[in-house]
Design a protein around this motif. Sequence first.
Motif, PDB file in Angstrom:
ATOM      1  N   LEU A  36       0.839  -1.199   0.000  1.00 43.67           N
ATOM      2  CA  LEU A  36       0.000   0.000   0.000  1.00 43.67           C
ATOM      3  C   LEU A  36       0.872   1.246   0.000  1.00 43.67           C
ATOM      4  O   LEU A  36       1.922   1.284   0.638  1.00 43.67           O
ATOM      5  N   PRO A  37       0.435   2.282  -0.684  1.00 42.41           N
ATOM      6  CA  PRO A  37       1.248   3.505  -0.744  1.00 42.41           C
ATOM      7  C   PRO A  37       1.248   4.212   0.599  1.00 42.41           C
ATOM      8  O   PRO A  37       0.303   4.121   1.361  1.00 42.41           O
ATOM      9  N   LEU A  38       2.303   4.985   0.852  1.00 38.78           N
ATOM     10  CA  LEU A  38       2.385   5.770   2.082  1.00 38.78           C
ATOM     11  C   LEU A  38       1.973   7.209   1.830  1.00 38.78           C
ATOM     12  O   LEU A  38       2.019   8.034   2.723  1.00 38.78           O
ATOM     13  N   SER A  39       1.614   7.514   0.636  1.00 35.96           N
ATOM     14  CA  SER A  39       1.120   8.846   0.290  1.00 35.96           C
ATOM     15  C   SER A  39       0.172   8.689  -0.879  1.00 35.96           C
ATOM     16  O   SER A  39       0.183   7.675  -1.583  1.00 35.96           O
ATOM     17  N   PRO A  40      -0.686   9.680  -1.185  1.00 40.08           N
ATOM     18  CA  PRO A  40      -1.655   9.534  -2.286  1.00 40.08           C
ATOM     19  C   PRO A  40      -0.964   9.267  -3.621  1.00 40.08           C
ATOM     20  O   PRO A  40       0.102   9.797  -3.911  1.00 40.08           O
ATOM     21  N   LEU A  41      -1.605   8.426  -4.441  1.00 41.01           N
ATOM     22  CA  LEU A  41      -1.041   8.115  -5.762  1.00 41.01           C
ATOM     23  C   LEU A  41      -1.317   9.264  -6.724  1.00 41.01           C
ATOM     24  O   LEU A  41      -2.220  10.072  -6.542  1.00 41.01           O
ATOM     25  N   LEU A 308       8.373   1.592   8.466  1.00 41.28           N
ATOM     26  CA  LEU A 308       7.599   2.448   7.557  1.00 41.28           C
ATOM     27  C   LEU A 308       8.188   3.848   7.431  1.00 41.28           C
ATOM     28  O   LEU A 308       7.600   4.709   6.760  1.00 41.28           O
ATOM     29  N   LYS A 309       9.336   4.075   8.120  1.00 37.71           N
ATOM     30  CA  LYS A 309       9.977   5.400   8.106  1.00 37.71           C
ATOM     31  C   LYS A 309       9.023   6.468   8.638  1.00 37.71           C
ATOM     32  O   LYS A 309       8.748   7.479   8.000  1.00 37.71           O
ATOM     33  N   TRP A 314       5.819  11.669   9.063  1.00 39.97           N
ATOM     34  CA  TRP A 314       5.123  12.756   9.753  1.00 39.97           C
ATOM     35  C   TRP A 314       5.764  14.115   9.479  1.00 39.97           C
ATOM     36  O   TRP A 314       5.069  15.152   9.433  1.00 39.97           O
ATOM     37  N   ARG A 315       7.080  14.136   9.262  1.00 42.40           N
ATOM     38  CA  ARG A 315       7.749  15.404   8.979  1.00 42.40           C
ATOM     39  C   ARG A 315       7.293  15.980   7.627  1.00 42.40           C
ATOM     40  O   ARG A 315       6.997  17.186   7.525  1.00 42.40           O
ATOM     41  N   LEU A 316       7.248  15.145   6.608  1.00 41.61           N
ATOM     42  CA  LEU A 316       6.805  15.619   5.300  1.00 41.61           C
ATOM     43  C   LEU A 316       5.365  16.119   5.353  1.00 41.61           C
ATOM     44  O   LEU A 316       5.021  17.145   4.754  1.00 41.61           O
ATOM     45  N   THR A 317       4.528  15.394   6.071  1.00 44.97           N
ATOM     46  CA  THR A 317       3.128  15.794   6.206  1.00 44.97           C
ATOM     47  C   THR A 317       3.018  17.128   6.937  1.00 44.97           C
ATOM     48  O   THR A 317       2.275  18.024   6.513  1.00 44.97           O
TER      49      THR A 317
END
Length: 759
Positions: A36-41, A308-309, A314-317
Amino acid sequence: MCRGRRKFVAASLALIFIPALTWLYLSSANFTVKPLPLSPLDPQSSVLIGAAAEHQDLELRLQDVEEHNHALRREISLPPRVPNHSSHHSNSRQGNHLHTHSTEEGTGDSEAKKGATSSNSSDCVPQPVVNKCETIHIAIVCAGYNASRDVVTLVKSVLFHRRNPLHFHFITDSIARKILADLFHTWMVPAVHVNFYDADELKSEVSWIPNKHYSGIYGLMKLVLTKTLPSDLQKVIVLDTDITFATDIAELWVVFHKFKGQQVLGLVENQSDWYLGNLWKNHRPWPALGRGFNTGVILLLLDRLRKLKWEQMWRLTAERELMSMLSTSLADQDIFNAVIKQNPFLVHQLPCFWNVQLSDHTRSEKCYKDVSDLKVIHWNSPKKLRVKNKHVEFFRNLYLTFLEYDGNLLRRELFGCPSETDHNSENLQKTLSELDEDDPCYEFRRERFTVHRTHVYFLHYEYEPALDNTDVTLVAQLSMDRLQMLEAICKHWEGPISLALYLSDAEAQQFLRYAQGSEVLMSRSNVGYHIVYKEGQFYPVNLLRNVAMGQVNTPYMFLSDIDFLPMYGLYEYLRKSVVQLDMGNTKKALVVPAFETLRYRLSFPKSKAELLSQLDMGTLFTFRYHVWTKGHAPTDFAKWRTATTPYRVQWEADFEPYVMVRRESPEYDRRFVGFGWNKVAHIMELDAQEYEFVVLPNAYMIHMPHAPSFDITKFRSNKQYRACLKTLKEEFQQNMSRRYGFAALKYMTPQSPVFTTEK
């Protein structure tokens, strides 16, 4: 019956479905199953979205079935058990708690209904359990004096219900670390381990995030737990300090077994409308999935989060959202929810009774139907106990129960679990076992080794000693019946004060309310209040003095008693005397002459001349002149009347003046408890260490009248009490002669019967 039928059905299912599932899995091998992606595709990849979703769904279903089959195989391999009907009733409440875990996706009334349905068949469904001796790990961010006080109530509620070893991980500032380290060290609760992590070292990790929440920078530190906690720690329960447990925390720990797929966070849905954005006009909250989630209670799978890094995620978000939001309103909760909004698969939703939120405008009443439904109460409003809720009185009483609960009762063993040996506890038990219980003075001797739970800096404290190295702290101890003296002493002494208060848990809360309601006490930030909790038969007067002395951070300390009022200006006078008498380079004990009045209302003398006038009129007397002259006779009051310069006096038997000494001076001897000889022994120790006793010509203090203490009443009425005190006195003198040799022979001379003035 149920177990036998279950094994037969399970065996049949295993034989029929496992080959079929294997074929189904192999037949799908031509597809590439992606994580599953960790950010929107990218929106342009719409075709891939459907395929990825299909195959992810297939993978998860296969994983569920395989896990279920594995559980069935394990169940089939177990020998049959004979039902224990006698224990069914005692375990029924735990069963009710555990079966509701199967309803974690629902909230409100539907949870209760599903839970009720589930309970009818729970006897035939294997439930995950926590091993009896499995350690449960709990992480708490705690900073400052008030939070340190709040967290004690949380810890009490956890200890009250627990049946497992506990390991607390506290992320603290220097203040909270000192308070909690002393508290747990003296609490000595079996099978409880504590680790501390320096919050100041973590500030740089989150200080770049503007936060409007009252928790400040510490409210963001739960974000960095994967980096802060030990790398080999796999999972942890994270709690806010305003939490109260109403059940065994093991029931929450067991929910980790229900995580599936890539679920790494266990959270309860937010019970207010905050993230719906309809609380007021132009209300614009951070992005969240529906109502969002509350982070007062979090289950963290640390090992999976690291893979999952999580740090990067959370930093990027946060960086992206802060470009438009500018700051957080709810600290870490905003960032957690923004991450979950993009990656909903990370969350395992907990039933809302694991975080019954009592802030205003919540739907918390839908989380419970009965008292037994309650698991965790969260006072997450800035108003805390003053929130609006239909059942707030019940919740408040539950909270107050733990607030005032005797923490000594929580020192109970966990039988049957091996534990690491606590050398302090082991040495203490060895020492106590060597005492003769048939000794008529056994209780006196035992008291010397009693470890009293201690909470230093119970209230906010803020003071930096003067840079000229002349600063002095007034040291005293008291019990509840002397509380009324505090305001008067604060008016007479403007310098720092260190007080040890001997109180029960309930009395500590009474003191808190008294202090917070006093304008005089609340206007002073340089008074350190240190609670020593009641235990044993005697008033541990010398332990209390040692505790108060141990928290002095000025170069000098004035050793007083709570029922004495120092003259106005004594603080500055003592500081000047430090320089005049070269206290920094000599061993001196500066004597402040003691007087007393028998009047409850006294026009306090504002000068030596005024005091001498009242002395001549019979309004004042030299202290204990009528009943115990020897205690202060060496002060030489006749000489003091006309003295204009400091003068030296010699130690004499039973001398017990009030003195100012250096902070490094010897402690009081703990063998003396209750009434008698406690201060005399300390002055003898100072003399043995060659301190000079110097009387200050323009200093004085006055003892205010009060009812006799319980300890002096026991001393006067109990012959055995007096005999034991005499025995302890003789043993102390013998110890002095062994420690100080020939110079201490003078302490062995016959002396008058034991009597002193304290308490």
